[in-house]
Design an enzyme around this catalytic site. Structure first.
Site, mmCIF file in Angstrom:
data_model
loop_
_atom_site.group_PDB
_atom_site.id
_atom_site.type_symbol
_atom_site.label_atom_id
_atom_site.label_comp_id
_atom_site.label_asym_id
_atom_site.label_seq_id
_atom_site.Cartn_x
_atom_site.Cartn_y
_atom_site.Cartn_z
ATOM 1 N N GLU A 131 0.803 -1.220 0.000
ATOM 2 C CA GLU A 131 0.000 0.000 0.000
ATOM 3 C C GLU A 131 0.839 1.275 0.000
ATOM 4 O O GLU A 131 0.311 2.372 -0.169
ATOM 5 C CB GLU A 131 -0.946 -0.006 1.203
ATOM 6 N N GLU B 48 7.523 -22.052 7.469
ATOM 7 C CA GLU B 48 7.888 -21.193 8.599
ATOM 8 C C GLU B 48 8.911 -21.846 9.531
ATOM 9 O O GLU B 48 9.467 -21.189 10.402
ATOM 10 C CB GLU B 48 6.652 -20.801 9.402
#
Length: 276
Positions: free
Chosen positions: A81, A112
């Protein structure tokens, strides 16, 4: 110090399947109200981080967000953004997620748990000591994030962490640890809820404050936003209109010619009014 995994503690609510829709919504909202208060308590830590990030970025440094699962997605979201909102290149704030692009939409098994993958992902972007690496993990135990922060710190890179457990292993690897304690989740262990909401708030605070101090906002306006759709062109035209006292169509032509509110206003005031 002992490590208490609050993110895995039982929910304060039980027999959820027996509650009405209205009761469930009200209870979730009741828990969500705790998030802003938890974030408020760590503002001094966020301030310490942002105050060190700004001078680094003024010298060409970048911000890297690093996470897995929900935490990784939120980092990628905030990074994505920055270009449309502040008109910055997409190479200034970078979101990295365990498992790469695939993991944005689908879980990647064991991604992960790799302690070296995070640092390798950073190396692929030529991370250096002007940069800042912010590790995000609600549990504070994610190997992908811990391994990356540990290596980054060894290389003299500013590191920070955002987690939801006190004295977490991740915090021990960060120069600036932000421990936002929101309490047990509404659905036990579902850190996409309060922890995720708090992470989103903190990332907004970090990036927005940094961009303001880097001069990407004037007054309270996004004067460098990308004109990527009709809504933003209209918003920008009205900003130029109000700033310069022009008619809407003139302001719009000026805006589209220069490509941003800031450039349009500066050009007009310098005596070079283009876009007639």
């Amino acid at each position: 110090m002992s490590f208490e995994k609050i993110t895995e503690q039982p929910s304060l609510y039980d027999h959820l399947e027996e509650r009405s829709v209205g009761e469930l919504l009200a209870d979730i909202n009741r828990e969500d109200k705790k998030v802003a208060l938890a974030v408020e308590k760590v503002i001094p830590r966020i301030e310490k981080l942002v105050s060190q990030v700004i001078p680094r970025m003024q010298k060409g440094g970048r911000i890297f967000y690093l996470g897995a699962g929900t935490s990784g997605r939120l980092g990628v979201l905030d990074a994505s953004e920055i270009p449309p909102t502040f008109g910055m290149p997409n190479t200034v704030v970078i979101g990295l997620i365990a498992g790469g692009e695939t993991a944005l939409r689908n879980p990647v098994e064991n991604a992960e748990d790799d302690t070296t993958a995070g640092w390798n992902d950073l190396l692929a972007h030529q991370v250096n000591d002007k940069d800042t690496v912010i590790g995000i993990a609600a549990s504070g135990t994610t190997p992908y994030v811990i391994g990356a922060l540990r290596e980054a710190r060894k290389h003299g890179i500013l590191t920070a962490s955002i987690c939801s457990n006190p004295n977490a292993p991740l915090s021990q690897e960060a120069d600036i640890a932000i421990e936002m304690i929101v309490g047990p989740e509404f659905v036990t262990g579902s850190s996409r809820m309060k922890s995720g909401t708090g992470q989103k708030m903190i990332l907004n605070m970090i990036s927005t404050t940094t961009m303001i101090k880097l001069g990407r906002v004037k007054g309270n306006r996004m004067v460098n936003m990308q004109l990527s759709n009709a809504k933003l062109v209209d918003r920008g035209s009205r900003m130029v209109m109000e700033e310069l006292g022009l008619g809407y169509e003139h302001a719009k032509r000026l805006l589209l010619f220069h490509g941003s509110v800031r450039k349009a206003v500066e050009a007009y005031r310098s005596g070079e009014p283009k876009g007639e």
